[in-house]
Scaffold this motif. Structure first.
Motif, short mmCIF file in Angstrom:
data_model
loop_
_atom_site.label_atom_id
_atom_site.label_comp_id
_atom_site.label_asym_id
_atom_site.label_seq_id
_atom_site.Cartn_x
_atom_site.Cartn_y
_atom_site.Cartn_z
N THR A 15 0.82 -1.21 0.00
CA THR A 15 0.00 0.00 0.00
C THR A 15 0.85 1.27 0.00
OG1 THR A 15 -0.13 -0.18 2.41
CG2 THR A 15 -2.00 -1.04 1.15
N GLY A 16 2.18 1.11 -0.01
CA GLY A 16 3.06 2.28 -0.02
C GLY A 16 3.41 2.71 -1.43
N GLN A 17 4.20 3.77 -1.48
CA GLN A 17 4.57 4.38 -2.77
C GLN A 17 5.24 3.38 -3.73
OE1 GLN A 17 6.56 8.52 -3.85
NE2 GLN A 17 7.75 7.45 -2.30
N SER A 18 6.27 2.70 -3.28
CA SER A 18 7.03 1.81 -4.17
C SER A 18 6.29 0.50 -4.41
CB SER A 18 8.40 1.50 -3.56
OG SER A 18 9.01 2.66 -3.11
N ARG A 38 -1.46 -4.22 5.60
CA ARG A 38 -1.92 -4.20 7.00
C ARG A 38 -3.38 -3.82 7.08
NH1 ARG A 38 2.61 -1.02 10.48
NH2 ARG A 38 2.32 0.57 8.88
N LYS A 42 -7.11 -0.02 2.44
CA LYS A 42 -6.17 0.69 1.55
C LYS A 42 -5.93 -0.07 0.25
CE LYS A 42 -3.18 3.08 4.91
NZ LYS A 42 -1.76 3.19 5.33
N ASN A 58 0.85 -8.49 9.36
CA ASN A 58 1.78 -7.50 9.90
C ASN A 58 3.15 -8.16 9.99
OD1 ASN A 58 3.30 -5.78 11.56
ND2 ASN A 58 1.44 -5.02 12.56
N MET A 59 4.15 -7.53 9.38
CA MET A 59 5.49 -8.13 9.38
C MET A 59 6.09 -8.19 10.77
SD MET A 59 7.30 -7.00 5.84
CE MET A 59 6.76 -5.32 5.60
N SER A 79 9.37 -1.90 3.59
CA SER A 79 8.55 -1.30 4.65
C SER A 79 8.94 0.15 4.82
CB SER A 79 8.65 -2.07 5.98
OG SER A 79 9.88 -1.82 6.61
N SER A 80 8.19 0.86 5.63
CA SER A 80 8.38 2.30 5.80
C SER A 80 9.72 2.61 6.47
CB SER A 80 7.29 2.88 6.70
OG SER A 80 6.09 2.19 6.55
N HIS A 127 19.32 0.07 6.50
CA HIS A 127 19.17 -0.81 5.32
C HIS A 127 20.37 -1.74 5.23
CE1 HIS A 127 15.45 0.48 3.56
NE2 HIS A 127 15.84 1.74 3.39
N PHE A 149 14.50 9.15 -4.57
CA PHE A 149 13.38 9.07 -5.52
C PHE A 149 13.10 10.45 -6.12
CE2 PHE A 149 11.08 5.76 -2.54
CZ PHE A 149 12.04 4.81 -2.85
#
Ligand SMILES: NC(=O)c1ccc[n+]([C@@H]2O[C@H](COP(=O)([O-])OP(=O)(O)OC[C@H]3O[C@@H](n4cnc5c(N)ncnc54)[C@H](OP(=O)(O)O)[C@@H]3O)[C@@H](O)[C@H]2O)c1
Length: 305
Positions: A15-18, A38, A42, A58-59, A79-80, A127, A149
């Motif tokens: 559900t995120g940008q990427s 999650r 969405k 949920n991770m 993830s965020s 990361h 980005f």
């Protein structure tokens, strides 16, 4: 044919940008995909699309992920950038190991500044930590390492429209931002085709641009004056806090900016674009795609010389 039963690839952070752009690319290529979300609400945009199987989970709760991971051959881990990124992603890696998922593709990040020390920015440092955890897990791995980005400039669009200024604390440095759509095409091809195990795939955009050049491109496409105004890191931090961003995030961005400014030259690395036959999007093409966001009048195509 019931495509939903055949998904062998999983996209997290869907559900995120990427993640959403990766799902979009897989739909366009008619590749069945399982999307981990999650919040089911969405994901309504994919209701009725046969390629997409939506699973809630949920991770941070790995035991709940076993149905999500059943039959998956390749998982894209996104993830965020939040204060639980390491826990979230390491917990997902543990779950993949327990479920026997063979190959995890880690959506990571790498600054384009030549000489940049990743230890100085919380999220590149984390990361790298997660990449190491995945490499030691015994699973097959591939790291995707995009630079900044291009889409971060969309966050500045409202202020640019109002003031005619791109106000950032980046002095005269150059960066090589990349369009998330390019990254998504690469990630989708990797998910669909496999391979590239044990590789760290750097992805930048095709140009090393100064902020003044970025402002000039926006001005030309949007057809009104836009100038770059170099502000202090402190001023930027105050603006981000006033906009409601959490202090830990504002602090991380300030450290990232200070480190960027120490390394004013940027590399261009298009090897990964070439490997996956993806044409690099220029910043001008990116702005053109989002011309209305940047305040271009009606027929913005007429502004392209
Ligand atoms: N911004 C840049 O210039 C840049 C450059 C290079 C790399 N990166 C990296 O790119 C990555 C992705 O960025 P993005 O902008 O696509 O992220 P984003 O829009 O914030 O999306 C993050 C996704 O992760 C999901 N998520 C978070 N915690 C979760 C959990 N515990 N379980 C399941 N799902 C969870 C979120 O779900 P909800 O929708 O439920 O919140 C959301 O779908 C980040 O790690 C960032 O560090 C960013």
């Amino acid at each position: 044919m019931d495509l939903k039963k055949k998904a062998a690839v999983l996209v997290t952070g869907a559900t995120g940008q990427s993640g959403a752009m990766v799902i979009r690319e897989l739909i366009l290529q008619q590749v069945p995909v399982r999307a981990l979300v999650r919040d089911r609400e969405k994901a309504r945009i994919w209701d009725g699309i046969p390629e997409v199987e939506i699973i809630t989970g949920n991770m941070l709760q790995p035991d709940s992920l076993q149905p999500t991971l059943a039959g998956i051959e390749r998982a894209l881990l996104i993830s965020s950038a939040n204060d639980r990124m390491v826990d979230t992603q390491c917990s997902f890696i543990d779950a993949c190991k327990a479920a026997g998922v063979p190959h995890v593709i880690k959506f990571s990040g790498e600054e384009s500044q030549i000489g940049y020390n990743p230890q100085h920015f919380r999220f590149t440092r984390e990361h790298n930590e997660i990449e190491g955890y995945l490499e030691r897990s015994g699973l097959q791995w591939t790291h995707l390492r995009p630079s900044q980005f291009m889409q971060v400039y969309l966050r500045e669009a409202a202020a640019i429209r109002t003031t005619g200024e791109l106000r950032l604390p980046l002095e005269d440095i150059r960066m090589s931002p990349v369009d998330v759509r390019d990254i998504a095409k690469i990630a989708a091809a990797l998910l669909a085709g496999g391979g590239y195990q044990s590789q760290r795939l750097r992805i930048t955009g095709p140009e090393a641009l100064s902020l003044a050049e970025i402002a000039a491109i926006i001005a030309r496409i949007a057809n009104y004056p836009v100038r770059y105004a170099a502000i202090s890191i402190e001023e930027r931090s105050q603006a981000l806090l006033a906009a409601g961003l959490p202090p830990f995030f504002v602090e991380a961005v300030a450290a990232q900016t200070a480190e960027r400014c120490k390394h004013p030259q940027a590399r261009i690395d298009l090897n990964t674009h070439r490997l996956f036959n993806v044409t690099p999007t220029t910043f001008e093409q990116f702005v053109l795609h989002h011309a209305m966001d940047f305040g271009a009048p009606g027929d913005h195509y007429s502004n392209i010389k």
